[in-house]
Design a protein around this motif. Sequence first.
Motif, mmCIF file in Angstrom:
data_model
loop_
_atom_site.group_PDB
_atom_site.id
_atom_site.type_symbol
_atom_site.label_atom_id
_atom_site.label_comp_id
_atom_site.label_asym_id
_atom_site.label_seq_id
_atom_site.Cartn_x
_atom_site.Cartn_y
_atom_site.Cartn_z
ATOM 1 N N CYS A 41 1.038 -1.275 0.051
ATOM 2 C CA CYS A 41 0.155 0.074 0.394
ATOM 3 C C CYS A 41 1.036 1.240 -0.152
ATOM 4 C CB CYS A 41 -0.728 -0.225 1.539
ATOM 5 S SG CYS A 41 -1.807 1.051 1.427
ATOM 6 N N GLU A 42 0.126 2.195 -0.934
ATOM 7 C CA GLU A 42 1.046 3.324 -0.856
ATOM 8 C C GLU A 42 0.706 4.400 0.122
ATOM 9 O OE1 GLU A 42 -0.947 5.634 -5.085
ATOM 10 O OE2 GLU A 42 0.028 3.412 -4.911
ATOM 11 N N ASN A 43 -0.320 4.129 0.593
ATOM 12 C CA ASN A 43 -0.820 5.326 1.731
ATOM 13 C C ASN A 43 -0.347 4.914 2.917
ATOM 14 O OD1 ASN A 43 -3.098 7.047 0.126
ATOM 15 N ND2 ASN A 43 -4.248 5.378 -0.042
ATOM 16 N N ASN A 44 0.196 6.411 3.320
ATOM 17 C CA ASN A 44 0.240 5.892 5.058
ATOM 18 C C ASN A 44 0.097 5.663 5.722
ATOM 19 O OD1 ASN A 44 3.125 5.366 5.840
ATOM 20 N ND2 ASN A 44 3.535 6.714 6.078
ATOM 21 N N CYS A 45 -1.656 5.668 6.267
ATOM 22 C CA CYS A 45 -2.460 5.682 6.949
ATOM 23 C C CYS A 45 -2.010 5.424 8.974
ATOM 24 C CB CYS A 45 -3.676 4.695 6.816
ATOM 25 S SG CYS A 45 -4.675 4.982 4.945
ATOM 26 N N THR A 46 -2.089 6.648 9.768
ATOM 27 C CA THR A 46 -1.772 6.290 10.898
ATOM 28 C C THR A 46 -1.793 4.749 11.668
ATOM 29 O OG1 THR A 46 -3.787 7.554 12.435
ATOM 30 C CG2 THR A 46 -1.136 8.522 11.112
ATOM 31 N N TYR A 47 -2.931 4.111 11.465
ATOM 32 C CA TYR A 47 -3.811 3.214 12.535
ATOM 33 C C TYR A 47 -3.261 1.770 11.589
ATOM 34 C CZ TYR A 47 -7.453 3.315 9.093
ATOM 35 O OH TYR A 47 -7.996 2.841 7.965
ATOM 36 N N CYS A 48 -3.160 1.846 9.837
ATOM 37 C CA CYS A 48 -3.304 0.747 9.608
ATOM 38 C C CYS A 48 -1.667 -0.433 9.487
ATOM 39 C CB CYS A 48 -3.801 1.409 8.430
ATOM 40 S SG CYS A 48 -3.771 -0.312 7.139
ATOM 41 N N ALA A 49 -2.127 -1.505 9.724
ATOM 42 C CA ALA A 49 -1.181 -2.470 9.690
ATOM 43 C C ALA A 49 -0.171 -2.246 8.531
ATOM 44 C CB ALA A 49 -1.780 -3.746 10.022
ATOM 45 N N PHE A 50 -1.226 -1.648 7.244
ATOM 46 C CA PHE A 50 -0.117 -2.358 6.000
ATOM 47 C C PHE A 50 -0.358 -1.147 5.781
ATOM 48 C CE2 PHE A 50 -4.380 -4.943 6.095
ATOM 49 C CZ PHE A 50 -3.343 -6.433 6.406
ATOM 50 N N ARG A 51 0.355 0.602 6.131
ATOM 51 C CA ARG A 51 0.973 1.446 5.740
ATOM 52 C C ARG A 51 2.171 1.231 4.908
ATOM 53 N NH1 ARG A 51 3.695 4.700 9.528
ATOM 54 N NH2 ARG A 51 2.135 6.573 9.463
ATOM 55 N N ARG A 52 2.715 2.195 4.598
ATOM 56 C CA ARG A 52 3.615 2.235 3.664
ATOM 57 C C ARG A 52 5.270 2.453 4.163
ATOM 58 N NH1 ARG A 52 2.364 6.993 1.734
ATOM 59 N NH2 ARG A 52 3.897 9.268 2.781
ATOM 60 N N GLU A 53 5.363 2.878 5.766
ATOM 61 C CA GLU A 53 6.396 3.234 6.518
ATOM 62 C C GLU A 53 6.760 1.829 7.356
ATOM 63 O OE1 GLU A 53 6.433 6.493 7.818
ATOM 64 O OE2 GLU A 53 6.591 7.863 6.226
ATOM 65 N N ARG A 54 5.969 0.695 7.404
ATOM 66 C CA ARG A 54 6.030 -0.325 8.258
ATOM 67 C C ARG A 54 6.365 -1.731 7.651
ATOM 68 N NH1 ARG A 54 1.992 -4.928 10.274
ATOM 69 N NH2 ARG A 54 2.425 -5.290 12.439
ATOM 70 N N ASP A 55 7.240 -1.970 8.309
ATOM 71 C CA ASP A 55 8.255 -2.934 7.845
ATOM 72 C C ASP A 55 7.729 -4.708 8.211
ATOM 73 O OD1 ASP A 55 10.479 -4.556 6.764
ATOM 74 O OD2 ASP A 55 11.652 -4.261 8.788
ATOM 75 N N PHE A 56 7.237 -4.567 7.208
ATOM 76 C CA PHE A 56 6.496 -6.234 7.671
ATOM 77 C C PHE A 56 7.012 -6.940 6.182
ATOM 78 C CE2 PHE A 56 2.770 -3.910 5.799
ATOM 79 C CZ PHE A 56 2.535 -5.434 5.353
ATOM 80 N N ARG A 57 6.623 -8.831 6.095
ATOM 81 C CA ARG A 57 7.048 -8.877 4.717
ATOM 82 C C ARG A 57 5.285 -9.030 4.213
ATOM 83 N NH1 ARG A 57 5.568 -14.115 3.730
ATOM 84 N NH2 ARG A 57 6.176 -15.151 1.157
ATOM 85 N N ARG A 58 5.220 -8.292 2.298
ATOM 86 C CA ARG A 58 3.861 -8.295 1.772
ATOM 87 C C ARG A 58 3.685 -9.339 0.981
ATOM 88 N NH1 ARG A 58 2.201 -2.578 3.330
ATOM 89 N NH2 ARG A 58 4.266 -1.290 4.439
ATOM 90 N N GLU A 59 2.523 -9.690 0.253
ATOM 91 C CA GLU A 59 1.955 -10.205 -0.317
ATOM 92 C C GLU A 59 1.407 -9.995 -1.128
ATOM 93 O OE1 GLU A 59 3.621 -13.630 -1.246
ATOM 94 O OE2 GLU A 59 4.635 -13.773 0.884
ATOM 95 N N SER A 60 1.437 -10.450 -3.140
ATOM 96 C CA SER A 60 0.466 -9.887 -3.695
ATOM 97 C C SER A 60 0.168 -11.294 -4.628
ATOM 98 C CB SER A 60 1.248 -8.723 -3.994
ATOM 99 O OG SER A 60 1.768 -7.743 -3.942
ATOM 100 N N PHE A 61 -1.131 -11.176 -4.997
ATOM 101 C CA PHE A 61 -1.283 -12.275 -6.374
ATOM 102 C C PHE A 61 -2.327 -11.377 -7.779
ATOM 103 C CE2 PHE A 61 -3.797 -14.372 -2.605
ATOM 104 C CZ PHE A 61 -2.818 -15.550 -2.456
ATOM 105 N N GLN A 62 -2.113 -11.932 -8.333
ATOM 106 C CA GLN A 62 -2.294 -11.769 -9.789
ATOM 107 C C GLN A 62 -4.092 -12.105 -9.737
ATOM 108 O OE1 GLN A 62 -0.954 -9.854 -12.322
ATOM 109 N NE2 GLN A 62 1.210 -9.803 -11.230
ATOM 110 N N PRO A 63 -4.878 -11.036 -10.752
ATOM 111 C CA PRO A 63 -6.037 -11.216 -10.339
ATOM 112 C C PRO A 63 -6.367 -12.692 -10.546
ATOM 113 C CG PRO A 63 -5.484 -8.622 -12.024
ATOM 114 C CD PRO A 63 -4.363 -9.751 -11.305
ATOM 115 N N ASP A 64 -5.684 -13.195 -12.109
ATOM 116 C CA ASP A 64 -6.675 -14.928 -11.594
ATOM 117 C C ASP A 64 -6.285 -15.800 -10.831
ATOM 118 O OD1 ASP A 64 -3.723 -14.344 -12.941
ATOM 119 O OD2 ASP A 64 -3.552 -16.077 -14.553
ATOM 120 N N GLU A 65 -5.191 -15.558 -9.837
ATOM 121 C CA GLU A 65 -4.414 -16.571 -9.047
ATOM 122 C C GLU A 65 -5.572 -16.493 -8.253
ATOM 123 O OE1 GLU A 65 0.208 -16.460 -9.152
ATOM 124 O OE2 GLU A 65 -0.563 -14.318 -8.458
ATOM 125 N N LEU A 66 -5.853 -14.879 -8.079
ATOM 126 C CA LEU A 66 -6.216 -15.041 -6.988
ATOM 127 C C LEU A 66 -7.870 -15.803 -6.944
ATOM 128 C CD1 LEU A 66 -7.685 -13.910 -4.194
ATOM 129 C CD2 LEU A 66 -8.419 -12.041 -4.794
#
Length: 362
Positions: A41-66
């Motif tokens: 996520c490119e947003n930096n919401c102050t409460y969110c686990a997925f904010r861009r400045e938080r350091d953690f392992r991220r995962e993504s799908f292609q639309p057909d994979e999901l």
Amino acid sequence: MEVESPGACPLKQAGDLPIQMAALPNGKRIPLLKTLLTAVCENNCTYCAFRRERDFRRESFQPDELADAVMRLWRAKVIEGVFLSSGVAGGGARTQERLIAAAEILRHRRGFTGYLHLKIMPGSEYAQVLRSMQLADRVSVNLEAPNQSRLNQLAPDKTFLGQLLQPLKWVDEIRHNQEPQAGWKGRWPSSTTQFVVGAVGESDLELLETSAHLHHGLHLSRVYFSGFSPVRGTPLEDHPALDSWREHRLYQADFLLRDYGFELEDLPFEGAGELPRDIDPKLAWARAHLIDAPVEVNQADLQDLMKVPGIGPQGARAIVSARRQERLRFLGDLRRLGIAAERAAPFVAFSGKRAAYQLRLF
């Protein structure tokens, strides 16, 4: 709850999946998979686990994979529906295109006929909102905050009117101006939103002012109040979690505004625009207004009946129907209609006579 890698969830064992029993608009409950297309996520919401400045392992799908992962679970009857959202990567419009692509694969290439709740990203375009509505049973935009001032503290990269409220306005316009046959199964989807409560000092009055507008102006089916819970590695990690009673009272008050004919000024706000935590807002209103002026069961209209504790929309309709056949005389008559007669007793009268009831000692 902190989820480190939600994008990978559909590929794990069923017991590890974010599956919850969800209530549909018709009241049916189904097992629903909640997942993200990407945790980036490119947003930096102050409460969110997925904010861009938080350091953690991220995962993504292609639309057909999901889509394929969802289909495996659906065909195995592990789930009956899916809630599909995403972190914002490459802008809201690009992210929405990818969500729509996943939904189109599910519906038109994989034959998915289950329930689909599709998130609309901040900054989505009109055509994308329309296409999302043609694929989903429900769509939603998370407003997060009740106004721009509070949003600045929660989600500084977002604009309240342009990016968040505007797509909800388009949803309402489409439902009113275009034929429902263009929607999935010949009807337009319901719409909802969610607020984060208790993180940045917003009052109950602020939240419910916006909620009332959403219900009556934009015809949202539900407003969800998500109690703030701190996430490690965010600016609000030391902020206390929300008192669950506040969330409970907000839901009660919101249902009064949506279904019971209450206006905002009917709600028992205290000095700082907060609902009392120690009493149901409907009961507080009744004690202030009905003790000395009880509702006449055999004459009151639906709106007045629904303001009595223990009488909801279904109960009020049952009373109106029953009294066409005979005059209601006792609390037992209400009990037979499925009404919580003891709760209603202090606030009703039968043909001019107050109901006889036992006072509670505790």
